[in-house]
Structure formats: C-alpha cells, structure tokens
Design a protein around this motif. Structure first.
Motif, PDB file in Angstrom:
ATOM      1  N   CYS A 114       0.909  -1.143  -0.144  1.00  8.68           N
ATOM      2  CA  CYS A 114      -0.012  -0.043   0.055  1.00  8.68           C
ATOM      3  C   CYS A 114       0.974   1.270   0.041  1.00  8.68           C
ATOM      4  CB  CYS A 114      -0.863  -0.080   1.263  1.00  8.68           C
ATOM      5  SG  CYS A 114      -1.798   1.488   1.444  1.00  8.68           S
ATOM      6  N   ARG A 116       0.073   4.325   0.616  1.00  7.51           N
ATOM      7  CA  ARG A 116      -0.352   5.332   1.491  1.00  7.51           C
ATOM      8  C   ARG A 116       0.289   4.667   2.744  1.00  7.51           C
ATOM      9  NH1 ARG A 116      -6.106   7.112   2.155  1.00  7.51           N
ATOM     10  NH2 ARG A 116      -6.350   6.743   0.201  1.00  7.51           N
ATOM     11  N   CYS A 117       0.139   3.414   3.217  1.00  9.58           N
ATOM     12  CA  CYS A 117       0.577   2.898   4.603  1.00  9.58           C
ATOM     13  C   CYS A 117       2.034   2.551   4.367  1.00  9.58           C
ATOM     14  CB  CYS A 117      -0.150   1.495   4.674  1.00  9.58           C
ATOM     15  SG  CYS A 117      -2.023   1.828   5.114  1.00  9.58           S
ATOM     16  N   CYS A 141      -6.939  -1.299   0.610  1.00  8.26           N
ATOM     17  CA  CYS A 141      -5.980  -1.415   1.676  1.00  8.26           C
ATOM     18  C   CYS A 141      -7.125  -1.854   2.750  1.00  8.26           C
ATOM     19  CB  CYS A 141      -5.147  -0.294   1.886  1.00  8.26           C
ATOM     20  SG  CYS A 141      -4.295  -0.594   3.512  1.00  8.26           S
ATOM     21  N   CYS A 144      -6.181   1.403   5.508  1.00  6.68           N
ATOM     22  CA  CYS A 144      -6.382   2.867   5.292  1.00  6.68           C
ATOM     23  C   CYS A 144      -7.571   2.992   4.296  1.00  6.68           C
ATOM     24  CB  CYS A 144      -5.284   3.633   4.703  1.00  6.68           C
ATOM     25  SG  CYS A 144      -4.768   3.080   3.015  1.00  6.68           S
TER      26      CYS A 144
HETATM   27 ZN   LIG Z   1      -3.075   1.538   3.326  1.00  9.55          ZN
END
Ligand SMILES: [Zn+2]
Length: 155
Positions: A114, A116-117, A141, A144
């Motif tokens: 991911c 973002r994570c 995900c 998130c």
């Molecule tokens: Zn994520």
C-alpha cells in the motif's frame, strides 16, 4: 409446522458468521455446522456452503456465503449495514487465480503493498482481470481504505 424457510435460512446464514473460522480473503471460510439439517441443505442448494453431508463437524463456506453471512449478521444483530461486493473476476482471471496454490493466494491477499501505508497490508479484493499474460488484482487496503493493486506474472 409452517414457517418462513427463507427467513430461517437468512438467520442461520447470519449465525454461521459467529462460528466461522479459517477465513481466507477471496476463498470463503469454514464454520461449525450445529444447525438445523434441512436449513443447512437449503443453504447448500443456494451455493452458500459445501455439502453438509460429511463426517467433519464443520462445513466450508463459499466466498459468496461468507460475505452474505457477514452482511446478514451485521444487519440483524449489529444494526450496521455494509455490503461487501463479491469480487468481480473475468473468466480468464478467475481461471488463472484458481491455478495459484491456496497458500500462495492467502499470502498475496495478506501482504499487498500500500503506497499510503508504505507497507504490505491485507487487501479487500474487488476485481481481477488479465492484462496480457499477467493477472491484475485490484482492491482496497484493509488498513487505510486506499486503492491497491497486485500484478501476478505468468510463471
Ligand atoms: Zn493502506
């Protein structure tokens, strides 16, 4: 005794969520089968569970059955309604995905990168399609909610 069989089926399927275990994303789950025999047979006919006529104390829940079970449990017993769509796979993508050993499929679903994570996270699988000889899995995900994708190249 006359009763609404469909309603009993729905409540039984909802309660199976409480006794479900060995959940694997995209592959259903298993559930203890201490429920009314005829109801279990109807749920089998509807494609939600495996044939209950086996010695094992648990039955396999299909992916559709598990997701429906979770949805019904939340509707009847928690007041939350959140429908999780059944992953949409093209015919070719489903065939390719089913060729991947179950353990590998589970590992793939548990650790999708991911952005973002910035780590590998479990994926909520939404769709699968072929791109040339590669299988492309898309979803979100679980941590998130951001969009994630995983490409599985032909070996
Ligand atoms: Zn994520």
């Amino acid at each position: 005794m006359n009763y609404d069989e469909n309603k009993v089926d729905e409540f039984t399927l909802a309660l199976l969520y409480l006794v479900a275990h060995e959940r694997a994303e995209g592959m259903g789950a298993r559930a203890w089968k201490g429920f009314d025999w005829e109801t279990l047979n109807r749920l089998y006919d509807k494609g939600y569970i495996s044939n209950p006529v086996v010695k094992a104390k648990s039955i396999a829940m299909t992916e559709e059955g598990f997701l429906k079970s979770k949805e019904l449990f939340e509707r009847y017993f928690t007041g939350e309604i959140r429908t999780i769509p059944l992953p949409k796979f093209t015919g070719a993508a489903k065939k390719r995905w089913n060729q991947v050993p179950e353990r590998v499929r589970k590992d793939i679903m548990d650790t999708v990168w991911c952005t973002r994570c910035r780590t590998g996270t479990p994926m909520q699988l939404l769709e699968g399609a072929m791109s040339g000889s590669s299988l492309v899995l898309r979803g979100t995900c679980k941590r998130c909610g951001g969009e994630v994708a995983r490409v599985i190249e032909q070996d």
